[in-house]
Motif scaffolding. Structure first.
Motif, PDB file in Angstrom:
ATOM      1  N   UNK A 276       0.885  -1.122   0.185  1.00 40.99           N
ATOM      2  CA  UNK A 276      -0.031  -0.165  -0.068  1.00 40.99           C
ATOM      3  C   UNK A 276       1.000   1.306  -0.035  1.00 40.99           C
ATOM      4  N   UNK A 277       1.973   1.218   0.643  1.00 38.43           N
ATOM      5  CA  UNK A 277       2.992   2.309   0.348  1.00 38.43           C
ATOM      6  C   UNK A 277       3.401   2.553  -0.899  1.00 38.43           C
ATOM      7  N   UNK A 278       3.612   1.614  -1.690  1.00 38.52           N
ATOM      8  CA  UNK A 278       3.935   1.660  -3.047  1.00 38.52           C
ATOM      9  C   UNK A 278       2.905   1.997  -3.773  1.00 38.52           C
ATOM     10  N   UNK A 279       1.697   1.605  -3.664  1.00 40.32           N
ATOM     11  CA  UNK A 279       0.396   2.081  -4.465  1.00 40.32           C
ATOM     12  C   UNK A 279       0.295   3.644  -4.069  1.00 40.32           C
ATOM     13  N   UNK A 280       0.656   4.146  -2.920  1.00 42.43           N
ATOM     14  CA  UNK A 280       0.236   5.616  -2.441  1.00 42.43           C
ATOM     15  C   UNK A 280       1.149   6.312  -3.331  1.00 42.43           C
ATOM     16  N   UNK A 281       2.493   5.805  -3.563  1.00 44.62           N
ATOM     17  CA  UNK A 281       3.422   6.765  -4.380  1.00 44.62           C
ATOM     18  C   UNK A 281       3.073   6.583  -5.818  1.00 44.62           C
ATOM     19  N   UNK A 282       2.346   5.499  -6.631  1.00 44.16           N
ATOM     20  CA  UNK A 282       2.303   5.461  -7.808  1.00 44.16           C
ATOM     21  C   UNK A 282       0.775   6.126  -8.068  1.00 44.16           C
ATOM     22  N   UNK A 283      -0.075   6.350  -7.105  1.00 44.26           N
ATOM     23  CA  UNK A 283      -1.358   7.116  -7.202  1.00 44.26           C
ATOM     24  C   UNK A 283      -1.124   8.458  -7.076  1.00 44.26           C
ATOM     25  N   UNK A 284      -0.206   8.868  -6.171  1.00 43.57           N
ATOM     26  CA  UNK A 284       0.131  10.393  -5.914  1.00 43.57           C
ATOM     27  C   UNK A 284       1.194  11.002  -7.413  1.00 43.57           C
ATOM     28  N   UNK A 285       1.899  10.065  -7.717  1.00 43.13           N
ATOM     29  CA  UNK A 285       2.461  10.546  -8.817  1.00 43.13           C
ATOM     30  C   UNK A 285       1.615  10.782 -10.009  1.00 43.13           C
ATOM     31  N   UNK A 286       0.671   9.784 -10.132  1.00 47.07           N
ATOM     32  CA  UNK A 286      -0.276  10.078 -11.414  1.00 47.07           C
ATOM     33  C   UNK A 286      -1.032  11.231 -11.266  1.00 47.07           C
ATOM     34  N   UNK A 287      -1.319  11.823  -9.879  1.00 48.72           N
ATOM     35  CA  UNK A 287      -1.981  13.005  -9.887  1.00 48.72           C
ATOM     36  C   UNK A 287      -1.149  14.181  -9.992  1.00 48.72           C
ATOM     37  N   UNK A 288      -0.052  14.195  -9.457  1.00 45.50           N
ATOM     38  CA  UNK A 288       0.919  15.304  -9.155  1.00 45.50           C
ATOM     39  C   UNK A 288       1.955  15.479 -10.171  1.00 45.50           C
ATOM     40  N   UNK A 289       2.269  14.193 -10.924  1.00 44.86           N
ATOM     41  CA  UNK A 289       3.572  14.164 -11.774  1.00 44.86           C
ATOM     42  C   UNK A 289       4.699  14.060 -11.140  1.00 44.86           C
ATOM     43  N   UNK A 290       5.094  15.103 -10.342  1.00 43.95           N
ATOM     44  CA  UNK A 290       6.157  15.011  -9.448  1.00 43.95           C
ATOM     45  C   UNK A 290       5.834  15.456  -8.056  1.00 43.95           C
ATOM     46  N   UNK A 291       6.345  14.612  -6.896  1.00 46.11           N
ATOM     47  CA  UNK A 291       6.214  14.799  -5.744  1.00 46.11           C
ATOM     48  C   UNK A 291       7.166  15.480  -4.903  1.00 46.11           C
ATOM     49  N   UNK A 292       6.806  16.916  -4.443  1.00 52.47           N
ATOM     50  CA  UNK A 292       7.855  17.715  -4.026  1.00 52.47           C
ATOM     51  C   UNK A 292       7.399  18.106  -2.694  1.00 52.47           C
ATOM     52  N   UNK A 293       8.478  18.697  -2.015  1.00 54.09           N
ATOM     53  CA  UNK A 293       8.185  19.307  -0.589  1.00 54.09           C
ATOM     54  C   UNK A 293       9.005  20.631  -0.743  1.00 54.09           C
ATOM     55  N   UNK A 294       8.414  21.726  -0.400  1.00 53.07           N
ATOM     56  CA  UNK A 294       9.318  23.039  -0.700  1.00 53.07           C
ATOM     57  C   UNK A 294      10.404  23.103   0.530  1.00 53.07           C
ATOM     58  N   UNK A 295      11.472  23.407   0.069  1.00 47.06           N
ATOM     59  CA  UNK A 295      12.713  23.684   1.219  1.00 47.06           C
ATOM     60  C   UNK A 295      13.263  24.907   0.904  1.00 47.06           C
ATOM     61  N   UNK A 296      13.712  25.453   2.054  1.00 48.72           N
ATOM     62  CA  UNK A 296      14.222  26.971   2.040  1.00 48.72           C
ATOM     63  C   UNK A 296      15.494  26.894   2.369  1.00 48.72           C
ATOM     64  N   UNK A 297      16.536  27.810   1.541  1.00 50.65           N
ATOM     65  CA  UNK A 297      17.842  27.966   1.781  1.00 50.65           C
ATOM     66  C   UNK A 297      18.228  29.387   1.899  1.00 50.65           C
ATOM     67  N   UNK A 298      18.993  29.465   3.079  1.00 46.93           N
ATOM     68  CA  UNK A 298      19.546  31.077   3.265  1.00 46.93           C
ATOM     69  C   UNK A 298      21.027  30.994   2.816  1.00 46.93           C
ATOM     70  N   UNK A 299      21.328  31.908   1.799  1.00 43.67           N
ATOM     71  CA  UNK A 299      22.793  31.790   1.387  1.00 43.67           C
ATOM     72  C   UNK A 299      23.282  33.217   1.892  1.00 43.67           C
ATOM     73  N   UNK A 300      24.725  33.132   2.725  1.00 43.20           N
ATOM     74  CA  UNK A 300      25.097  34.121   3.104  1.00 43.20           C
ATOM     75  C   UNK A 300      26.408  34.058   2.814  1.00 43.20           C
ATOM     76  N   UNK A 301      27.263  35.256   2.090  1.00 38.74           N
ATOM     77  CA  UNK A 301      28.534  35.500   1.409  1.00 38.74           C
ATOM     78  C   UNK A 301      29.420  35.815   2.888  1.00 38.74           C
ATOM     79  N   UNK A 302      30.235  34.837   3.372  1.00 36.77           N
ATOM     80  CA  UNK A 302      30.968  35.155   4.277  1.00 36.77           C
ATOM     81  C   UNK A 302      32.150  35.846   3.968  1.00 36.77           C
TER      82      UNK A 302
END
Length: 794
Positions: free
Chosen positions: A60-86
């Motif tokens: 069922x975990x594999x099925x969940x991946x297949x179903x969600x990929x079919x709906x969304x095409x790409x499975x993503x989560x937003x991440x945030x990066x702070x870049x600071x020039x030292x």
């Protein structure tokens, strides 16, 4: 986003953080749609799975991946990066003269070689001059909930720009550290307003937009958060450089003089001064006042928004959708024609903003940067867990399915994590609250969590006084099509043991008898016996009560010596008393327990009590006449008083079920509000809750309202709509009881709730089960043909 005060505090913290970054000169704020690695997350669950459910859980975990990929095409989560020039300070009073001279020579030598386009070998000791500064920066970033990147994350972050929109394994990309591997992509800039990327990972087309113009007042611009609502992944980069105060003041002087001259010319001609001149003059004056603050600086920055598509057409279409969305926010954006390759490189980590290029450049103070709301998302749930639904970022929809279709934010939840010492968790309580009015969807969610919990290596008990689950589960088990297509699911359902306590069956008599259920020396056992009898008899006579307590002691002593006795023997002792009042009380108790559901709790001990060793149990009680939520105990009928006593017995059994410290246990109790109706019931519930952390037991309370439970007792809450106490619900889950939030709750569809997770985050959740074959087992109300006909004409 619904908590305005928390939001203002967040922006204030970011404004202060930007002030601290002024000495470093530049900032890179980057939001990117990282691959969610859902298959790997589900794989990490394997260690928690029960031996007999590994196959069904993995399926069922594999099925969940297949179903969600079919709906969304790409499975993503937003991440945030702070870049600071030292920057390495060339001279420091804390260092020796030799170290300072060495630092200056190193800096000069680097600049000369950079000018001549030469490379030089960098040795490990070259990084030591940055070490102290990096420690200071790391502490500063913690103020905005930031933490250091690992080396693997840093590699992936640099490679990401070259593989946007391509399917890839994060672990594989992160492990290839060669410079040639990081940049191993062919970039084709010949497409109109689009770049085509070709790499070993695949192909994609990308289009970049630039923010061209904001409103003068940037309040609630919320750029980063608003673009997360798009129905496809969006990347946002802001490159910012702090301007030196002297430069700003000089430019400001020229600007004010220019505005003064324009205003003078208008007045000489007898014309009214243009609104633009007055507006610019006001802004210039405001900037002048702000610059008097020692820790204020003007930031010059550009915002680059990037979308991807499989084709040029799809990429451009998405770019236009972003532009339209920004227009709704009064933000003007452009899709440059000839600058796509330039924007590609500008967005890469480490590329510093060139102040000589004024195209698309914004000028704001640090509070203007903070208004973009970098770092805020709508993520809820756990990083590792089972799929339970979707974040709903919007206040209104046509229906539940429309709300689900509008979301890309899937929610995972592990029902047994709270007391596992997780970093950043705001709670150590393993208990879960599911509350709401009848028909809101709480029973559906409870059953969904129960089935997922059957995958885990824990012992489960579901107390079902309404006897709902057996009917639906048996319906699924006997369905020939499901048997053929989903045998693993059928096997899982068959592993659930149903125990029905039916007082009309003599074999069930005494199943909850506290004399048999509890250890003969347990103080809890004596208390439970008292609670049971007090539900059907009021001990107002001291002589009778004294005789009753002595009878309890005598019966428990006889049991400790090995005699077969039960609660009925307490009544027999009272009936045999020489004292008339005691004998009458005994006769009355005997009559009350005959042909009654109380036979489940008051018997002679000849039948065994309920076993405490089942793995997956659903415990039912037949013919249980429960009172309605909110009814006063004084108005309970005789059957309702008896039902109340049985519920207390079930509560005590649940407590014992979870008291083995060597096993993880989870107890679901439906209609748990019953325990709050009387002081005795509250004692029972408090005992169940106390088992909690120390005994590795999770208590899932399924009840009518949040007022039935104390917030401090529960680590997680699913709060469905309760029309009579919406303000109380909002306060309970940590949201402001504003008119906007109350209206949002009023507009909940069946299956929507507020979800408060382990990390203290609260949001609107649309519950969904991805698997059709589960729906029969989860169904709580059967839909009629008339209902289908009604929907036809909506």
């Amino acid at each position: 986003m619904q908590n305005r005060e928390a939001l203002l505090e967040f922006k204030e913290n970011w404004s202060k953080f930007a002030e601290e970054m002024i000495p470093y000169g530049s900032l890179h704020l980057w939001m990117y749609p990282q691959d969610a690695q859902l298959a790997q997350r589900f794989g990490d669950l394997d260690d928690d799975l029960a031996d007999d459910s590994v196959d069904v859980a993995q399926y069922y975990n594999e099925e969940a991946v297949h179903i969600l990929k079919e709906r969304l095409e790409s499975l993503t989560k937003y991440d945030f990066i702070i870049g600071i020039k030292m920057r390495s300070d060339m001279v420091s009073l804390e260092r020796s003269m030799k170290d300072n001279v060495t630092s200056i020579l190193s800096r000069v030598s680097t600049q000369v070689m950079n000018t001549l386009k030469l490379e030089r070998t960098v040795y490990d000791d070259a990084f030591l001059q940055y070490q102290e500064q990096e420690d200071v920066l790391a502490n500063a970033v913690m103020a905005v909930q930031g933490m250091r990147l690992t080396e693997a994350e840093l590699v992936y972050m640099n490679r990401f720009g070259f593989i946007r929109g391509m399917e890839h394994e994060v672990a594989t990309v992160s492990g290839d550290i060669d410079i040639e591997s990081i940049t191993n992509t062919v970039i084709d800039p010949t497409l109109h307003r689009t770049l085509q990327l070709t790499a070993p990972e695949g192909e994609s087309c990308i289009t970049s937009l630039t923010v061209d113009e904001y409103l003068d007042n940037m309040a609630e611009t919320d750029l980063f958060y608003e673009l997360q609502k798009m129905p496809f992944p969006v990347e946002v980069n802001i490159k910012a450089v702090a301007e030196k105060k002297a430069t700003t003041k000089t430019a400001l002087g020229f600007k004010k003089e220019q505005l003064h001259e324009k205003a003078g010319e208008k007045m000489e001609l007898g014309d009214n001064i243009d609104k633009d001149i007055l507006r610019s003059s006001g802004l210039a004056q405001h900037l002048k006042e702000e610059l008097k603050n020692e820790h204020t600086a003007l930031w010059n920055w550009i915002a680059i928004i990037t979308v991807t598509g499989k084709t040029k057409k799809e990429s451009l279409q998405r770019a236009r959708m972003v532009r339209s969305q920004l227009k709704n926010l009064d933000i003007k954006a452009k899709i440059p024609v000839a600058d796509q390759i330039d924007l590609f490189y500008r967005a890469l980590p480490g590329f510093e903003l060139d102040l000589l290029d004024k195209n698309w450049q914004q000028k704001t103070l640090q509070d203007g940067l903070a208004e973009n709301l970098f770092g805020v998302n709508a993520e809820m749930g756990s990083k590792i867990g089972f799929f339970i639904g979707w974040v709903d970022r919007f206040s209104k929809h046509l229906d539940l399915q429309n709300a689900i279709a509008a979301s890309r934010d899937f929610v995972l939840f592990h029902p047994f994590l709270a007391n596992k010492q997780i970093t950043a968790s705001k709670t150590k309580s393993p208990h879960i609250l599911i509350s709401g009015d009848t028909g809101g969807g709480k029973s559906f969610l409870a059953k969904l969590l129960y089935i997922y919990s059957c995958f885990l290596s824990i012992r489960l008990l579901y107390v079902d006084p309404k006897r709902e689950m057996r009917k639906w589960i048996n319906k699924v088990i006997t369905d020939g099509e499901i048997q053929e297509k989903f045998p693993l699911f059928i096997d899982l359902l068959k592993s659930i043991q149903f125990v029905t306590l039916d007082a009309s069956n003599p074999e069930n008599w005494g199943a909850l008898d506290p004399v048999v259920l509890y250890d003969a020396h347990s103080t809890d056992g004596k208390e439970m016996i008292q609670v049971t009898f007090e539900q059907i008899y009021q001990f107002k006579n001291d002589i009778v009560e004294t005789a009753f307590l002595r009878a309890i002691t005598e019966v428990r002593e006889r049991r400790a010596e090995g005699e077969t006795v039960g609660s009925m023997h307490i009544i027999e002792i009272l009936q045999a008393s020489e004292i008339e009042e005691v004998r009458q009380a005994g006769d009355l108790l005997y009559e009350k327990t005959q042909d009654s559901i109380l036979k489940l709790m008051i018997h002679d001990g000849s039948n065994p009590a309920l076993s405490l060793n089942q793995t997956r149990t659903i415990l039912e009680v037949a013919n249980l006449d429960l009172p309605k939520a909110g009814d006063s105990p004084e108005h309970y009928t005789k059957p309702q008083r008896e039902a109340s006593a049985v519920m207390f017995g079930l509560g005590r059994y649940s407590e014992l079920f979870g008291m083995n410290p060597d096993e993880a246990t989870m107890v679901f109790v439906d209609e748990s509000w019953m325990y709050n109706a009387t002081p005795q019931g509250q004692k029972v519930k408090n005992s169940m809750l106390r088992v909690g952390r120390s005994q590795d037991n999770a208590f899932v309370s399924i009840t009518q309202g949040v007022k039935d439970e104390k917030r401090a007792n529960f680590g997680v809450a699913f709060a469905f709509d309760e029309p009579t106490e919406r303000e109380e619900v909002l306060d309970w889950v940590g949201m402001e009881p504003t008119k906007e939030n109350i209206t949002m709750m009023k507009d909940f569809y069946q299956g929507q709730c507020f979800f408060k997770d382990y990390y203290g985050r609260t949001g609107k959740l649309s519950v969904e089960c991805l698997f059709d074959e589960w729906m029969g087992a989860l169904q709580t109300v059967k839909k009629s043909q008339t209902a289908y006909a009604e929907e036809k004409y909506l």
